[in-house]
Design a protein around this motif. Structure first.
Motif, PDB file in Angstrom:
ATOM      1  N   LEU A 356       0.772  -1.505   0.240  1.00 55.41           N
ATOM      2  CA  LEU A 356      -0.020   0.257   0.034  1.00 55.41           C
ATOM      3  C   LEU A 356       0.872   1.333   0.072  1.00 55.41           C
ATOM      4  O   LEU A 356       0.402   1.961  -0.460  1.00 55.41           O
ATOM      5  CB  LEU A 356      -0.549  -0.289   1.354  1.00 55.41           C
ATOM      6  N   GLN A 357       2.049   0.938   0.603  1.00 52.16           N
ATOM      7  CA  GLN A 357       2.954   2.291   0.302  1.00 52.16           C
ATOM      8  C   GLN A 357       2.705   2.604  -0.947  1.00 52.16           C
ATOM      9  O   GLN A 357       3.684   3.634  -1.649  1.00 52.16           O
ATOM     10  CB  GLN A 357       4.471   1.965   0.737  1.00 52.16           C
ATOM     11  N   SER A 358       3.123   2.084  -1.752  1.00 50.92           N
ATOM     12  CA  SER A 358       3.275   1.983  -3.651  1.00 50.92           C
ATOM     13  C   SER A 358       2.250   2.854  -4.105  1.00 50.92           C
ATOM     14  O   SER A 358       2.013   3.082  -5.697  1.00 50.92           O
ATOM     15  CB  SER A 358       2.905   0.446  -3.929  1.00 50.92           C
ATOM     16  N   ILE A 359       0.822   2.932  -3.642  1.00 52.17           N
ATOM     17  CA  ILE A 359      -0.182   3.337  -4.543  1.00 52.17           C
ATOM     18  C   ILE A 359      -0.629   4.343  -3.602  1.00 52.17           C
ATOM     19  O   ILE A 359      -0.687   4.944  -2.536  1.00 52.17           O
ATOM     20  CB  ILE A 359      -1.545   1.965  -3.959  1.00 52.17           C
ATOM     21  N   ASP A 360      -1.498   5.341  -4.001  1.00 52.80           N
ATOM     22  CA  ASP A 360      -2.157   6.286  -3.865  1.00 52.80           C
ATOM     23  C   ASP A 360      -3.056   6.384  -3.700  1.00 52.80           C
ATOM     24  O   ASP A 360      -4.083   6.303  -4.363  1.00 52.80           O
ATOM     25  CB  ASP A 360      -1.816   8.153  -4.644  1.00 52.80           C
ATOM     26  N   PHE A 361      -4.298   6.202  -2.513  1.00 52.57           N
ATOM     27  CA  PHE A 361      -5.764   5.514  -2.549  1.00 52.57           C
ATOM     28  C   PHE A 361      -6.772   6.357  -2.354  1.00 52.57           C
ATOM     29  O   PHE A 361      -7.411   5.862  -2.258  1.00 52.57           O
ATOM     30  CB  PHE A 361      -5.163   4.958  -0.403  1.00 52.57           C
ATOM     31  N   LYS A 362      -6.016   7.152  -2.608  1.00 50.03           N
ATOM     32  CA  LYS A 362      -7.272   8.739  -3.461  1.00 50.03           C
ATOM     33  C   LYS A 362      -7.879   8.312  -4.562  1.00 50.03           C
ATOM     34  O   LYS A 362      -8.982   8.144  -4.849  1.00 50.03           O
ATOM     35  CB  LYS A 362      -7.205  10.566  -2.691  1.00 50.03           C
ATOM     36  N   THR A 363      -6.586   8.144  -4.957  1.00 51.08           N
ATOM     37  CA  THR A 363      -6.750   7.352  -6.691  1.00 51.08           C
ATOM     38  C   THR A 363      -6.829   5.834  -7.047  1.00 51.08           C
ATOM     39  O   THR A 363      -6.668   5.581  -8.422  1.00 51.08           O
ATOM     40  CB  THR A 363      -6.181   8.224  -7.479  1.00 51.08           C
ATOM     41  N   MET A 364      -5.847   4.902  -6.086  1.00 42.09           N
ATOM     42  CA  MET A 364      -5.666   3.905  -6.734  1.00 42.09           C
ATOM     43  C   MET A 364      -4.250   3.561  -8.017  1.00 42.09           C
ATOM     44  O   MET A 364      -4.764   3.163  -8.507  1.00 42.09           O
ATOM     45  CB  MET A 364      -6.944   2.593  -6.857  1.00 42.09           C
ATOM     46  N   GLN A 365      -4.018   5.139  -7.945  1.00 41.19           N
ATOM     47  CA  GLN A 365      -2.980   4.973  -9.248  1.00 41.19           C
ATOM     48  C   GLN A 365      -1.644   4.667  -8.413  1.00 41.19           C
ATOM     49  O   GLN A 365      -1.524   4.714  -6.992  1.00 41.19           O
ATOM     50  CB  GLN A 365      -3.110   6.517  -9.249  1.00 41.19           C
ATOM     51  N   SER A 366      -0.709   3.814  -8.887  1.00 36.67           N
ATOM     52  CA  SER A 366       0.440   3.773  -8.536  1.00 36.67           C
ATOM     53  C   SER A 366       1.581   5.275  -8.306  1.00 36.67           C
ATOM     54  O   SER A 366       1.536   6.323  -9.043  1.00 36.67           O
ATOM     55  CB  SER A 366       0.912   2.487  -9.893  1.00 36.67           C
ATOM     56  N   GLN A 391     -16.056  -6.598  -0.867  1.00 40.72           N
ATOM     57  CA  GLN A 391     -16.287  -4.839  -0.154  1.00 40.72           C
ATOM     58  C   GLN A 391     -15.023  -4.141  -1.042  1.00 40.72           C
ATOM     59  O   GLN A 391     -15.023  -3.351  -1.340  1.00 40.72           O
ATOM     60  CB  GLN A 391     -16.832  -4.629   0.853  1.00 40.72           C
ATOM     61  N   ALA A 392     -13.961  -4.655   0.023  1.00 39.06           N
ATOM     62  CA  ALA A 392     -12.987  -3.790  -0.666  1.00 39.06           C
ATOM     63  C   ALA A 392     -12.091  -4.303  -2.179  1.00 39.06           C
ATOM     64  O   ALA A 392     -11.700  -3.315  -2.710  1.00 39.06           O
ATOM     65  CB  ALA A 392     -11.942  -4.604   0.231  1.00 39.06           C
ATOM     66  N   ALA A 393     -13.302  -5.369  -2.326  1.00 38.49           N
ATOM     67  CA  ALA A 393     -12.723  -5.267  -3.748  1.00 38.49           C
ATOM     68  C   ALA A 393     -13.610  -4.204  -4.326  1.00 38.49           C
ATOM     69  O   ALA A 393     -12.616  -3.228  -5.842  1.00 38.49           O
ATOM     70  CB  ALA A 393     -13.055  -6.262  -5.142  1.00 38.49           C
ATOM     71  N   TRP A 394     -15.102  -4.246  -4.577  1.00 38.24           N
ATOM     72  CA  TRP A 394     -15.643  -3.257  -5.075  1.00 38.24           C
ATOM     73  C   TRP A 394     -15.077  -1.403  -4.581  1.00 38.24           C
ATOM     74  O   TRP A 394     -15.653  -0.684  -5.806  1.00 38.24           O
ATOM     75  CB  TRP A 394     -17.084  -2.887  -4.658  1.00 38.24           C
ATOM     76  N   THR A 395     -15.176  -1.098  -3.537  1.00 36.89           N
ATOM     77  CA  THR A 395     -14.333  -0.096  -3.222  1.00 36.89           C
ATOM     78  C   THR A 395     -13.426   0.660  -3.796  1.00 36.89           C
ATOM     79  O   THR A 395     -13.059   1.650  -4.572  1.00 36.89           O
ATOM     80  CB  THR A 395     -14.083  -0.026  -1.716  1.00 36.89           C
ATOM     81  N   THR A 396     -12.149  -0.769  -3.852  1.00 34.23           N
ATOM     82  CA  THR A 396     -11.156  -0.134  -4.783  1.00 34.23           C
ATOM     83  C   THR A 396     -11.412   0.533  -5.934  1.00 34.23           C
ATOM     84  O   THR A 396     -10.673   0.958  -7.149  1.00 34.23           O
ATOM     85  CB  THR A 396      -9.859  -1.507  -4.910  1.00 34.23           C
ATOM     86  N   ALA A 397     -11.945  -0.899  -6.750  1.00 31.10           N
ATOM     87  CA  ALA A 397     -12.086  -0.802  -8.299  1.00 31.10           C
ATOM     88  C   ALA A 397     -13.388   0.461  -8.189  1.00 31.10           C
ATOM     89  O   ALA A 397     -13.526   0.849  -9.566  1.00 31.10           O
ATOM     90  CB  ALA A 397     -13.239  -2.282  -8.751  1.00 31.10           C
ATOM     91  N   TYR A 398     -14.306   0.854  -7.249  1.00 34.05           N
ATOM     92  CA  TYR A 398     -14.857   1.959  -8.149  1.00 34.05           C
ATOM     93  C   TYR A 398     -14.053   3.639  -8.330  1.00 34.05           C
ATOM     94  O   TYR A 398     -13.951   4.175  -8.621  1.00 34.05           O
ATOM     95  CB  TYR A 398     -16.289   2.528  -6.458  1.00 34.05           C
ATOM     96  N   ILE A 399     -13.039   3.833  -6.708  1.00 37.54           N
ATOM     97  CA  ILE A 399     -12.175   4.100  -7.124  1.00 37.54           C
ATOM     98  C   ILE A 399     -10.625   4.664  -8.344  1.00 37.54           C
ATOM     99  O   ILE A 399     -10.953   5.539  -9.027  1.00 37.54           O
ATOM    100  CB  ILE A 399     -11.200   4.606  -5.838  1.00 37.54           C
ATOM    101  N   ALA A 400     -11.073   3.017  -8.488  1.00 33.34           N
ATOM    102  CA  ALA A 400      -9.503   2.852  -9.185  1.00 33.34           C
ATOM    103  C   ALA A 400     -10.374   3.211 -11.046  1.00 33.34           C
ATOM    104  O   ALA A 400      -9.738   4.090 -12.102  1.00 33.34           O
ATOM    105  CB  ALA A 400      -8.964   1.872 -10.043  1.00 33.34           C
TER     106      ALA A 400
END
Length: 404
Positions: A356-366, A391-400
C-alpha cells in the motif's frame, strides 16, 4: 482514450464497468488469462455469493481488515456497503441481509451477480477478451504497452491500465509488477481452518458453539465468535478471524501452535467458578450431564466432562473443590495442538501483494508508474470472512474506475 483492465474477476469487472461509465468515450478492454470469467464470484459463499456486509459504520467496517484497514477507512467514505447494495439493487439484483450481517442475493445464487456484471459490461460496450494473459507492462510516454503471454496478441498500447489480477499464492506471480518499481509484500495464506490430527475433539465434528473466545498461545492474537468443530479440527468465524489477523505470525510458526479456547466466553475465570458454584447449589442432586453450563452443546459437555475425568452420572453436589477447579480451567482455558491448515471452502485469500506504500489510495494510482491503477486482492488488503473481501474489491475498483 484506450483503457485496459487486467483480470476478469470481481474487481476487474467492477473497475471496467466504472471506467466505461465515467468515460463513455473511452475504449475499455478487459483481459482475462483463463477462459473463465468471475470464477471466484461463482464459488463464493458456497455458490451464493456473499456480496458485502450489512455493517454501515465505517469505523466498525474498517476493523474487519487485518491489512488495509487505515486506507480503506478513508476509501469507504467514497464507496461503502450502503453504496454497494444500492449499486446492485439499481441493476435489478434484489439483496437480503442475514442475521449475521452477511448480504446475499435473494436468489441465493452467485450466477445472479455474474449475470448482472456480464449484462452491464455488454450494455456499456466493454470489450472482453478471455484466454489472454499479460506477461509484462512497459511504460511508454504517458501510457503503457501490454505484452501478452504466448504471443496470442501483438503488444498493444493503452493510455491507462487497471490491474485487478487477484491474489497470487507466490511472490513470483507479482514479479512483473515489482519490475515496475512497486514494493511487494510476500504473499501468505489468510482465512484458513486449523488442523488437529492428534486431537480427539474431531470426533465431535458438526458441533457448533455460538460464542467462544479463542487465542494463540505465545502471541497476542485473540478473537471471538462462533466456532465449528470439523473432522479435521476447528473452523467457524472465531477461528477464521484468528487465521486472518495472524496470517504472517502463523506462517512463521509453520502452522504448528497451540490454540486456547474459552468455551464459556467469559474472560474472568473467577466469574466462571462462581457460575458453576451457583449450578452446584441449585442442582446438588442432578447428574452433571443433565445440567449444562452456558447452554453448551450436549456432545461437547460430555467430552469436557471426560477430559476433566468426571463421570457424567456424578451429582453436581459431589464434584468438590478439585472438580470445580478442573471444570473452571477447561471452560476458560482448553488447549489444543494445531498442526497445519486447510483452505476455507474454495475461497483462497492471501495476505500480501502490492504494498500500500506503492499506491495513492485516493485514486488507486501507482506511485511508481503513471496512469497505472490497482484494484482488489492484488493489493496487500484482505478482510475476515463475511463479505468484507468483496467490499474491498468493489471499493478499490470503484475508485480506480474514476481514472483520476
Amino acid at each position: 482514450m484506450k483503457v485496459a483492465v487486467i483480470g476478469g474477476g470481481a474487481a476487474g469487472f467492477f473497475a471496467a464497468i466504472e471506467a466505461r461509465r465515467n468515460h463513455p468515450q473511452a475504449a475499455v478492454v478487459l483481459f482475462e488469462k483463463s477462459r473463465k470469467l468471475l470464477s471466484k464470484v461463482k464459488i463464493s459463499g458456497g455458490g451464493r455469493c456473499n456480496v458485502t456486509n450489512g455493517c454501515t459504520s465505517i469505523a466498525e467496517l474498517s476493523r474487519a481488515y487485518p491489512r488495509g484497514s487505515k486506507q480503506l477507512k478513508k476509501a469507504f467514505r467514497t464507496f461503502n456497503t450502503v453504496h454497494t447494495m444500492d449499486w446492485f439493487e439499481r441493476r435489478g439484483v434484489a439483496l437480503m441481509t442475514q442475521p449475521d450481517n452477511c448480504v446475499f442475493p435473494v436468489s441465493q445464487d452467485s450466477q445472479t451477480i455474474i449475470d448482472c456484471f456480464l449484462k452491464e459490461a455488454r450494455q456499456l460496450g466493454v470489450q472482453i477478451e478471455t484466454g489472454v494473459g499479460v506477461a509484462k507492462l512497459q511504460p511508454v510516454g504517458e501510457g503503457l504497452k501490454l505484452h501478452f503471454l504466448k504471443g496470442v496478441h501483438p503488444p498493444a498500447f493503452f493510455d491507462k491500465v487497471i490491474v485487478a489480477t487477484g491474489g497470487s499464492p507466490k511472490r513470483q506471480g507479482l514479479e512483473w509488477l515489482e519490475a515496475l518499481g512497486h514494493q511487494i509484500e510476500d504473499p501468505v495464506p489468510s482465512l484458513f481452518t486449523f488442523n488437529m490430527p492428534e486431537e480427539s475433539v474431531t470426533e465431535l465434528m458438526g458441533v457448533v458453539v455460538e460464542e467462544v473466545q479463542a487465542s494463540i498461545q505465545g502471541t497476542k492474537l485473540k478473537s471471538d465468535g462462533p466456532l465449528l468443530i470439523t473432522h479435521w479440527g476447528m473452523s467457524g468465524p472465531a477461528i477464521l478471524k484468528l487465521s486472518a489477523f495472524g496470517a504472517r505470525a502463523l506462517s512463521e510458526l509453520g502452522y504448528v501452535f497451540k490454540v486456547q479456547v474459552n468455551w464459556a466466553n467469559e474472560q474472568n475465570a473467577e466469574q466462571v467458578s462462581d457460575d458453576l458454584r451457583g449450578i452446584m447449589a441449585a442442582n446438588p442432586k442432578k447428574d452433571l450431564n443433565n445440567e449444562r453450563p452456558y447452554a453448551l452443546p450436549k456432545r461437547l459437555w460430555s467430552y469436557l466432562l471426560a477430559k476433566a475425568e468426571l463421570p457424567e452420572d456424578k451429582k453436581w453436589g459431589e464434584i468438590g473443590k478439585k472438580g470445580l477447579h478442573k471444570l473452571t480451567h477447561l471452560l476458560t482455558n482448553d488447549v489444543y495442538q494445531v498442526r497445519g491448515k486447510t483452505t476455507f471452502k474454495e475461497e483462497f485469500v492471501t495476505c500480501g501483494g502490492v504494498s500500500l506504500q506503492s499506491i495513492d489510495f485516493k485514486t488507486m494510482q501507482s506511485k511508481a508508474c503513471k496512469n497505472l491503477y490497482f484494484a482488489g486482492e492484488v493489493l496487500d488488503v484482505d478482510g475476515i470472512t463475511g463479505g468484507y473481501n468483496f467490499q474491498a474489491a468493489w471499493t478499490t475498483a470503484y475508485i480506480a474506475g474514476q481514472l483520476n
